[in-house]
Design a protein around this motif. Structure first.
Motif, PDB file in Angstrom:
ATOM      1  N   GLY A 163       0.764  -1.228   0.000  1.00 26.97           N
ATOM      2  CA  GLY A 163       0.000   0.000   0.000  1.00 26.97           C
ATOM      3  C   GLY A 163       0.802   1.288   0.000  1.00 26.97           C
ATOM      4  N   ASP A 164       1.987   1.317   0.548  1.00 29.95           N
ATOM      5  CA  ASP A 164       2.773   2.544   0.613  1.00 29.95           C
ATOM      6  C   ASP A 164       3.470   2.757  -0.721  1.00 29.95           C
ATOM      7  N   THR A 165       2.980   3.701  -1.499  1.00 32.10           N
ATOM      8  CA  THR A 165       3.564   3.948  -2.811  1.00 32.10           C
ATOM      9  C   THR A 165       4.352   5.256  -2.867  1.00 32.10           C
TER      10      THR A 165
ATOM     11  N   LEU B 294      11.446   4.481  -8.454  1.00 32.44           N
ATOM     12  CA  LEU B 294      10.435   3.639  -9.068  1.00 32.44           C
ATOM     13  C   LEU B 294       9.793   2.811  -7.972  1.00 32.44           C
ATOM     14  N   VAL B 295       8.475   2.830  -7.938  1.00 35.16           N
ATOM     15  CA  VAL B 295       7.714   2.023  -6.991  1.00 35.16           C
ATOM     16  C   VAL B 295       6.901   1.039  -7.827  1.00 35.16           C
ATOM     17  N   ILE B 296       7.094  -0.234  -7.539  1.00 33.82           N
ATOM     18  CA  ILE B 296       6.389  -1.267  -8.297  1.00 33.82           C
ATOM     19  C   ILE B 296       5.395  -1.963  -7.380  1.00 33.82           C
TER      20      ILE B 296
ATOM     21  N   LYS C 221      10.425  -0.789  -3.820  1.00 30.99           N
ATOM     22  CA  LYS C 221      10.891   0.560  -4.148  1.00 30.99           C
ATOM     23  C   LYS C 221      12.355   0.527  -4.561  1.00 30.99           C
ATOM     24  N   TYR C 222      12.660   1.313  -5.605  1.00 25.45           N
ATOM     25  CA  TYR C 222      14.018   1.393  -6.117  1.00 25.45           C
ATOM     26  C   TYR C 222      14.438   2.851  -6.262  1.00 25.45           C
ATOM     27  N   ALA C 223      15.712   3.113  -6.070  1.00 32.16           N
ATOM     28  CA  ALA C 223      16.285   4.444  -6.254  1.00 32.16           C
ATOM     29  C   ALA C 223      17.172   4.439  -7.493  1.00 32.16           C
ATOM     30  N   PHE C 224      17.230   5.576  -8.175  1.00 33.95           N
ATOM     31  CA  PHE C 224      18.028   5.728  -9.388  1.00 33.95           C
ATOM     32  C   PHE C 224      18.748   7.073  -9.351  1.00 33.95           C
ATOM     33  N   ASP C 225      19.914   7.134  -9.977  1.00 33.42           N
ATOM     34  CA  ASP C 225      20.665   8.388  -9.962  1.00 33.42           C
ATOM     35  C   ASP C 225      20.303   9.324 -11.106  1.00 33.42           C
ATOM     36  N   ASP C 226      19.467   8.888 -12.034  1.00 37.37           N
ATOM     37  CA  ASP C 226      19.122   9.683 -13.211  1.00 37.37           C
ATOM     38  C   ASP C 226      17.820   9.112 -13.763  1.00 37.37           C
TER      39      ASP C 226
ATOM     40  N   VAL D 256       9.084  -5.413 -15.806  1.00 38.39           N
ATOM     41  CA  VAL D 256       8.359  -5.104 -14.578  1.00 38.39           C
ATOM     42  C   VAL D 256       6.985  -5.760 -14.608  1.00 38.39           C
ATOM     43  N   ALA D 257       6.699  -6.573 -13.582  1.00 44.03           N
ATOM     44  CA  ALA D 257       5.383  -7.184 -13.442  1.00 44.03           C
ATOM     45  C   ALA D 257       4.595  -6.376 -12.418  1.00 44.03           C
ATOM     46  N   GLY D 258       3.488  -5.841 -12.840  1.00 43.72           N
ATOM     47  CA  GLY D 258       2.685  -5.032 -11.942  1.00 43.72           C
ATOM     48  C   GLY D 258       2.644  -3.590 -12.408  1.00 43.72           C
ATOM     49  N   ARG D 259       2.182  -2.726 -11.515  1.00 40.19           N
ATOM     50  CA  ARG D 259       2.048  -1.302 -11.830  1.00 40.19           C
ATOM     51  C   ARG D 259       3.314  -0.576 -11.397  1.00 40.19           C
ATOM     52  N   ALA D 260       3.901   0.193 -12.305  1.00 38.77           N
ATOM     53  CA  ALA D 260       5.116   0.944 -12.006  1.00 38.77           C
ATOM     54  C   ALA D 260       4.776   2.425 -11.871  1.00 38.77           C
ATOM     55  N   ILE D 261       5.211   3.017 -10.767  1.00 37.11           N
ATOM     56  CA  ILE D 261       5.024   4.448 -10.526  1.00 37.11           C
ATOM     57  C   ILE D 261       6.408   5.065 -10.447  1.00 37.11           C
ATOM     58  N   ALA D 262       6.709   5.953 -11.380  1.00 36.46           N
ATOM     59  CA  ALA D 262       8.021   6.607 -11.395  1.00 36.46           C
ATOM     60  C   ALA D 262       7.901   7.985 -10.754  1.00 36.46           C
ATOM     61  N   TYR D 263       8.913   8.328  -9.976  1.00 34.61           N
ATOM     62  CA  TYR D 263       8.989   9.639  -9.339  1.00 34.61           C
ATOM     63  C   TYR D 263      10.288  10.316  -9.732  1.00 34.61           C
ATOM     64  N   VAL D 264      10.233  11.619  -9.857  1.00 34.88           N
ATOM     65  CA  VAL D 264      11.405  12.433 -10.155  1.00 34.88           C
ATOM     66  C   VAL D 264      11.358  13.673  -9.260  1.00 34.88           C
ATOM     67  N   HIS D 265      12.499  14.330  -9.135  1.00 39.36           N
ATOM     68  CA  HIS D 265      12.528  15.585  -8.375  1.00 39.36           C
ATOM     69  C   HIS D 265      12.263  16.754  -9.307  1.00 39.36           C
ATOM     70  N   ASP D 266      11.400  17.659  -8.865  1.00 38.01           N
ATOM     71  CA  ASP D 266      11.245  18.918  -9.564  1.00 38.01           C
ATOM     72  C   ASP D 266      12.578  19.657  -9.425  1.00 38.01           C
ATOM     73  N   LEU D 267      13.164  20.089 -10.530  1.00 38.65           N
ATOM     74  CA  LEU D 267      14.490  20.704 -10.515  1.00 38.65           C
ATOM     75  C   LEU D 267      14.552  21.941  -9.625  1.00 38.65           C
TER      76      LEU D 267
END
Length: 166
Positions: free
Chosen positions: A24-26, A54-56, A65-70, A83-94
């Motif tokens: 549940g925690d996305t 990325l939250v799967i 949950k995964y972290a990425f440098d770019d 990726v199996a399931g729903r992927a939610i990608a997050y980025v930082h507002d510059l």
């Protein structure tokens, strides 16, 4: 003094379930800059404005949950069928450095942007913010859905390595 063995076991079991059950925690993962490793390229995530996540959510509801440098690493990681399931990608507002959903972001693509893996992409929370960023970093704008449709890698490891050489 004799311990309440069934009560103690139940307490440990509940604590174990609470720690191991990730449903549940996305929200994006917590990133320790300078220590957390990028899931895709294995480099250390150190540049907060360009960090991504990325939250799967698996079909059974389990959240990973995964972290990425770019954001380019996220795009490369999301290759079809991986990726199996729903992927939610997050980025930082510059500008604000707050997390935003990549599907809602407007990305500025500019050769003048020095991103960790040379994707040359920066996320903005609004069209107005993207226009401000474009004044500093001339280029174009693109949406995450458009970036996902390209078949070429989003990162340039050779260019990123060349920039980091003295």
């Amino acid at each position: 003094m004799r311990a309440n063995r069934p009560g103690l076991i139940a307490c440990f079991a509940a604590a174990g379930l609470a720690a191991g059950c990730n449903r549940g925690d996305t929200d994006p993962p917590k990133i320790v800059y300078g220590q957390t490793e990028c899931e895709h390229c294995k480099m250390i995530v150190s540049d907060e404005p360009f960090a991504a996540a990325l939250v799967i959510v698996a079909p059974d509801g389990h959240v990973t949950k995964y972290a990425f440098d770019d954001v380019g690493c996220v795009l490369d990681y999301l290759e079809p069928g991986r990726v199996a399931g729903r992927a939610i990608a997050y980025v930082h507002d510059l500008e604000s450095l707050r997390w935003i959903n990549a599907d809602d972001a407007i990305f500025v693509r500019s050769e003048a942007l020095q991103t960790p893996m040379a994707s040359n992409l920066a996320a903005c929370a609004s069209d107005e913010a993207a226009q401000r960023v474009l004044k500093r970093y001339p280029g174009g704008v693109v949406r995450f859905s458009e970036l996902r449709q390209t078949s070429q890698p989003a990162t340039d490891h050779a260019a990123a390595d060349a920039r980091s050489m003295p």
